[in-house]
Design a protein around this motif. Structure first.
Motif, PDB file in Angstrom:
ATOM      1  N   GLN A  31       0.840  -1.211   0.000  1.00 10.29           N
ATOM      2  CA  GLN A  31       0.000   0.000   0.000  1.00 10.29           C
ATOM      3  C   GLN A  31       0.870   1.256   0.000  1.00 10.29           C
ATOM      4  OE1 GLN A  31      -2.388  -0.796   3.512  1.00 10.29           O
ATOM      5  NE2 GLN A  31      -4.129  -1.534   2.296  1.00 10.29           N
ATOM      6  N   ALA A  32       2.076   1.115   0.563  1.00 12.18           N
ATOM      7  CA  ALA A  32       2.998   2.257   0.593  1.00 12.18           C
ATOM      8  C   ALA A  32       3.815   2.345  -0.704  1.00 12.18           C
ATOM      9  CB  ALA A  32       3.921   2.149   1.802  1.00 12.18           C
ATOM     10  N   GLY A  33       3.459   1.504  -1.689  1.00  6.37           N
ATOM     11  CA  GLY A  33       4.074   1.613  -3.006  1.00  6.37           C
ATOM     12  C   GLY A  33       5.278   0.706  -3.223  1.00  6.37           C
ATOM     13  N   LYS A  34       5.570  -0.184  -2.275  1.00  7.16           N
ATOM     14  CA  LYS A  34       6.704  -1.100  -2.443  1.00  7.16           C
ATOM     15  C   LYS A  34       6.231  -2.357  -3.160  1.00  7.16           C
ATOM     16  CE  LYS A  34       9.148   1.662   0.139  1.00  7.16           C
ATOM     17  NZ  LYS A  34      10.170   2.528  -0.485  1.00  7.16           N
ATOM     18  N   ARG A  35       7.127  -2.944  -3.957  1.00  7.01           N
ATOM     19  CA  ARG A  35       6.788  -4.211  -4.624  1.00  7.01           C
ATOM     20  C   ARG A  35       7.157  -5.354  -3.694  1.00  7.01           C
ATOM     21  NH1 ARG A  35       9.630  -5.364  -8.587  1.00  7.01           N
ATOM     22  NH2 ARG A  35      11.129  -3.822  -8.286  1.00  7.01           N
ATOM     23  N   VAL A  36       6.168  -6.182  -3.350  1.00  8.56           N
ATOM     24  CA  VAL A  36       6.325  -7.143  -2.261  1.00  8.56           C
ATOM     25  C   VAL A  36       5.953  -8.563  -2.702  1.00  8.56           C
ATOM     26  CG1 VAL A  36       5.551  -7.713   0.093  1.00  8.56           C
ATOM     27  CG2 VAL A  36       5.645  -5.311  -0.622  1.00  8.56           C
ATOM     28  N   ALA A  37       6.721  -9.553  -2.224  1.00  8.15           N
ATOM     29  CA  ALA A  37       6.315 -10.958  -2.346  1.00  8.15           C
ATOM     30  C   ALA A  37       6.222 -11.537  -0.943  1.00  8.15           C
ATOM     31  CB  ALA A  37       7.320 -11.742  -3.179  1.00  8.15           C
ATOM     32  N   ILE A  38       5.131 -12.220  -0.645  1.00  9.13           N
ATOM     33  CA  ILE A  38       5.030 -12.937   0.624  1.00  9.13           C
ATOM     34  C   ILE A  38       5.014 -14.432   0.307  1.00  9.13           C
ATOM     35  CG2 ILE A  38       3.914 -11.061   1.911  1.00  9.13           C
ATOM     36  CD1 ILE A  38       1.225 -12.429   1.546  1.00  9.13           C
ATOM     37  N   VAL A  39       5.772 -15.198   1.069  1.00  8.67           N
ATOM     38  CA  VAL A  39       5.969 -16.607   0.739  1.00  8.67           C
ATOM     39  C   VAL A  39       5.710 -17.475   1.971  1.00  8.67           C
ATOM     40  CG1 VAL A  39       7.582 -18.260  -0.296  1.00  8.67           C
ATOM     41  CG2 VAL A  39       7.879 -15.816  -0.736  1.00  8.67           C
ATOM     42  N   ASP A  40       4.898 -18.494   1.810  1.00  7.93           N
ATOM     43  CA  ASP A  40       4.622 -19.417   2.910  1.00  7.93           C
ATOM     44  C   ASP A  40       5.675 -20.512   2.911  1.00  7.93           C
ATOM     45  OD1 ASP A  40       3.553 -20.850   4.935  1.00  7.93           O
ATOM     46  OD2 ASP A  40       1.535 -21.003   4.105  1.00  7.93           O
ATOM     47  N   VAL A  41       6.750 -20.311   3.682  1.00  9.28           N
ATOM     48  CA  VAL A  41       7.766 -21.363   3.779  1.00  9.28           C
ATOM     49  C   VAL A  41       7.527 -22.249   5.004  1.00  9.28           C
ATOM     50  CG1 VAL A  41       9.523 -20.140   2.421  1.00  9.28           C
ATOM     51  CG2 VAL A  41       9.509 -19.870   4.889  1.00  9.28           C
ATOM     52  N   ASP A  42       6.364 -22.079   5.628  1.00  5.37           N
ATOM     53  CA  ASP A  42       5.938 -22.978   6.702  1.00  5.37           C
ATOM     54  C   ASP A  42       5.335 -24.206   6.014  1.00  5.37           C
ATOM     55  OD1 ASP A  42       5.020 -24.229   8.949  1.00  5.37           O
ATOM     56  OD2 ASP A  42       3.849 -22.536   9.704  1.00  5.37           O
ATOM     57  N   THR A  68       7.557 -30.014  -9.805  1.00  3.24           N
ATOM     58  CA  THR A  68       6.492 -30.226 -10.786  1.00  3.24           C
ATOM     59  C   THR A  68       5.854 -28.923 -11.260  1.00  3.24           C
ATOM     60  OG1 THR A  68       4.913 -30.593  -9.003  1.00  3.24           O
ATOM     61  CG2 THR A  68       5.920 -32.551  -9.958  1.00  3.24           C
ATOM     62  N   ALA A  69       6.323 -27.793 -10.758  1.00  2.00           N
ATOM     63  CA  ALA A  69       5.789 -26.507 -11.223  1.00  2.00           C
ATOM     64  C   ALA A  69       6.877 -25.451 -11.131  1.00  2.00           C
ATOM     65  CB  ALA A  69       4.588 -26.087 -10.376  1.00  2.00           C
ATOM     66  N   THR A  70       6.687 -24.371 -11.866  1.00  2.14           N
ATOM     67  CA  THR A  70       7.652 -23.276 -11.801  1.00  2.14           C
ATOM     68  C   THR A  70       7.190 -22.277 -10.742  1.00  2.14           C
ATOM     69  OG1 THR A  70       6.442 -22.001 -13.459  1.00  2.14           O
ATOM     70  CG2 THR A  70       8.156 -23.488 -14.272  1.00  2.14           C
ATOM     71  N   LEU A  71       8.109 -21.430 -10.335  1.00  4.59           N
ATOM     72  CA  LEU A  71       7.775 -20.419  -9.321  1.00  4.59           C
ATOM     73  C   LEU A  71       6.662 -19.505  -9.823  1.00  4.59           C
ATOM     74  CD1 LEU A  71       8.225 -18.905  -6.682  1.00  4.59           C
ATOM     75  CD2 LEU A  71      10.200 -17.768  -7.730  1.00  4.59           C
ATOM     76  N   GLU A  72       6.731 -19.155 -11.101  1.00  6.57           N
ATOM     77  CA  GLU A  72       5.685 -18.247 -11.620  1.00  6.57           C
ATOM     78  C   GLU A  72       4.298 -18.894 -11.576  1.00  6.57           C
ATOM     79  OE1 GLU A  72       8.431 -19.232 -15.176  1.00  6.57           O
ATOM     80  OE2 GLU A  72       8.583 -18.828 -13.031  1.00  6.57           O
ATOM     81  N   GLU A  73       4.273 -20.232 -11.737  1.00  6.03           N
ATOM     82  CA  GLU A  73       2.965 -20.910 -11.666  1.00  6.03           C
ATOM     83  C   GLU A  73       2.397 -20.911 -10.247  1.00  6.03           C
ATOM     84  OE1 GLU A  73       3.462 -24.056 -15.403  1.00  6.03           O
ATOM     85  OE2 GLU A  73       4.262 -24.592 -13.431  1.00  6.03           O
ATOM     86  N   ALA A  74       3.262 -20.733  -9.258  1.00  7.63           N
ATOM     87  CA  ALA A  74       2.812 -20.740  -7.859  1.00  7.63           C
ATOM     88  C   ALA A  74       2.734 -19.326  -7.273  1.00  7.63           C
ATOM     89  CB  ALA A  74       3.758 -21.600  -7.022  1.00  7.63           C
ATOM     90  N   SER A  75       2.885 -18.309  -8.141  1.00  3.51           N
ATOM     91  CA  SER A  75       2.837 -16.913  -7.679  1.00  3.51           C
ATOM     92  C   SER A  75       1.500 -16.292  -8.056  1.00  3.51           C
ATOM     93  CB  SER A  75       3.961 -16.101  -8.323  1.00  3.51           C
ATOM     94  OG  SER A  75       5.211 -16.662  -8.033  1.00  3.51           O
ATOM     95  N   TYR A  76       0.852 -15.662  -7.119  1.00  2.30           N
ATOM     96  CA  TYR A  76      -0.482 -15.087  -7.352  1.00  2.30           C
ATOM     97  C   TYR A  76      -0.488 -13.630  -6.949  1.00  2.30           C
ATOM     98  CZ  TYR A  76      -1.677 -20.013  -7.561  1.00  2.30           C
ATOM     99  OH  TYR A  76      -1.719 -21.339  -7.903  1.00  2.30           O
ATOM    100  N   LYS A  77      -0.944 -12.801  -7.850  1.00  2.00           N
ATOM    101  CA  LYS A  77      -1.047 -11.379  -7.511  1.00  2.00           C
ATOM    102  C   LYS A  77      -2.271 -11.172  -6.626  1.00  2.00           C
ATOM    103  CE  LYS A  77      -1.168  -6.747  -9.416  1.00  2.00           C
ATOM    104  NZ  LYS A  77      -0.966  -5.886 -10.591  1.00  2.00           N
ATOM    105  N   LEU A  78      -2.069 -10.576  -5.451  1.00  2.00           N
ATOM    106  CA  LEU A  78      -3.178 -10.356  -4.513  1.00  2.00           C
ATOM    107  C   LEU A  78      -3.820  -9.002  -4.732  1.00  2.00           C
ATOM    108  CD1 LEU A  78      -1.536 -11.561  -1.178  1.00  2.00           C
ATOM    109  CD2 LEU A  78      -2.990 -12.874  -2.746  1.00  2.00           C
ATOM    110  N   ALA A  79      -2.998  -8.029  -5.018  1.00  2.16           N
ATOM    111  CA  ALA A  79      -3.462  -6.652  -5.205  1.00  2.16           C
ATOM    112  C   ALA A  79      -2.311  -5.921  -5.874  1.00  2.16           C
ATOM    113  CB  ALA A  79      -3.788  -6.016  -3.857  1.00  2.16           C
ATOM    114  N   GLU A  80      -2.474  -4.623  -6.073  1.00  2.00           N
ATOM    115  CA  GLU A  80      -1.407  -3.835  -6.670  1.00  2.00           C
ATOM    116  C   GLU A  80      -0.139  -4.015  -5.832  1.00  2.00           C
ATOM    117  OE1 GLU A  80      -0.031  -2.116  -9.676  1.00  2.00           O
ATOM    118  OE2 GLU A  80      -2.188  -2.448  -9.584  1.00  2.00           O
ATOM    119  N   ASN A  81       0.971  -4.317  -6.478  1.00  2.00           N
ATOM    120  CA  ASN A  81       2.290  -4.388  -5.810  1.00  2.00           C
ATOM    121  C   ASN A  81       2.539  -5.624  -4.951  1.00  2.00           C
ATOM    122  OD1 ASN A  81       3.147  -1.897  -6.800  1.00  2.00           O
ATOM    123  ND2 ASN A  81       2.267  -0.785  -5.058  1.00  2.00           N
ATOM    124  N   ILE A  82       1.599  -6.543  -4.850  1.00  2.00           N
ATOM    125  CA  ILE A  82       1.873  -7.673  -3.939  1.00  2.00           C
ATOM    126  C   ILE A  82       1.490  -9.028  -4.540  1.00  2.00           C
ATOM    127  CG2 ILE A  82      -0.281  -7.270  -2.617  1.00  2.00           C
ATOM    128  CD1 ILE A  82       1.397  -8.390  -0.141  1.00  2.00           C
TER     129      ILE A  82
END
Ligand code: ADP
Ligand code: MG
Length: 282
Positions: A31-42, A68-82
């Motif tokens: 929301q503050a304009g940073k490009r963010v990835a959050i990853v569930d490594v649990d 069996t999948a690429t990182l891009e296939e497991a990446s989902y855009k949640l909202a702007e910047n994240i």
């Protein structure tokens, strides 16, 4: 702190607010304009997907780590910047994963995002310790409870062994009547206190809604505290609380699931191409 990109959100004890912190700190940074990835490594006790209305039975980090999948296939855009990289919840899938692959995942994301937040599992297993060494900074999450604070010491020690560095402490679920000094808890662990997040019933509500609290109830005390923490990490002045009914908030909290799914599918492609471009770029 601005040179730090990858943060591990970690704790000794489970159930203290790591996923809540990862999701809300990440969303507040976005929301503050940073490009963010959050990853569930649990990997073993994954639950980020539910916090952000993703389907844990779709392609996840488990598939990436089992090859069996690429990182891009497991990446989902949640909202702007994240973007979120969830993990699956099936034990069978978990059994096929190799945590070592987390290294490559983190390095790829590091190149593509300003902030990468790793939601790390509690405990002392290899998949917990590995991210502690990969992160530029470990944010320890603890409640004020003595048992939780005590277990934080183990995570401090593990971070040390993994060659990582603890950046500070976030104390969650604080009570107004608390007779403990939060500064004292942090100084007892010999780390800076980065922020405190109050006990707030809207946190649970936001989990049921599958929407980050900073979007679901941006005025709530815990949401305000998460924005303050984000501002501190990013070295910016905390944004004023968005006024109720402002445009930004309206679009963000509009819960039309079909439209959401569609825009997610569309944005999934955008993210894929961003990551693919970066990967193929010499
Ligand atoms: P972890 O990832 O460390 O296991 P979670 O983020 O899943 O912890 O949080 C555990 C539980 O605590 C959830 O039910 C969540 O709603 C609740 N919780 C977390 N932070 C707060 C808070 N500030 N106020 C009230 N409940 C909270
Ligand atoms: Mg969690």
């Amino acid at each position: 702190m601005s040179q730090e990109t990858v943060y591990a959100i970690a704790s000794g004890k489970g159930g203290v607010g790591k996923t809540t912190t990862t999701v809300n700190l990440g969303t507040a940074l976005a929301q503050a304009g940073k490009r963010v990835a959050i990853v569930d490594v649990d990997l073993g006790m994954a639950n980020m997907a539910g916090f952000v209305s993703l389907d844990p039975s779709s392609t996840t980090l488990h598939d990436v780590l089992s090859g069996t999948a690429t990182l891009e296939e497991a990446s989902y855009k949640l909202a702007e910047n994240i973007v979120a990289v969830p993990s699956g919840i099936e034990l069978e899938e978990y059994a096929k994963t190799s945590p070592e692959g987390i290294r490559d995942v983190v390095e790829t994301l590091r190149e593509n995002f300003e902030y990468v937040l790793l939601d790390v599992g509690a405990g002392v297993s290899h998949e917990t310790v590995l991210p502690l060494g990969l992160a530029d900074s470990v944010l320890l999450v603890s409640t004020p409870e003595p048992a939780s604070v005590h277990d934080s010491k183990k995570t401090l020690e593990l971070t040390d062994r993994a060659g990582g560095r603890v950046g500070g402490l976030v104390i969650t679920r604080t009570l107004p009547s608390g007779d403990v000094s939060y500064e004292k808890i942090a100084s007892g662990l010999d780390i800076p206190l980065l922020g405190t997040i109050p006990e707030d019933p809207t946190v649970r509500e936001s989990v049921y809604a599958g929407t980050p609290l900073v979007v679901h109830k941006p005025q709530s005390p815990a949401a305000v505290a998460y924005r303050k923490l984000a501002a501190k990490l990013a070295g910016i002045t905390p944004p004023s609380t968005p006024s109720p009914g402002s445009d930004e908030e309206d679009t963000a909290s509009d819960g039309d699931s079909e439209t959401d799914a569609e825009s997610r599918a569309a944005s999934h492609d955008e993210v894929s191409s961003a990551i693919t471009e970066a990967e193929t770029d010499p």
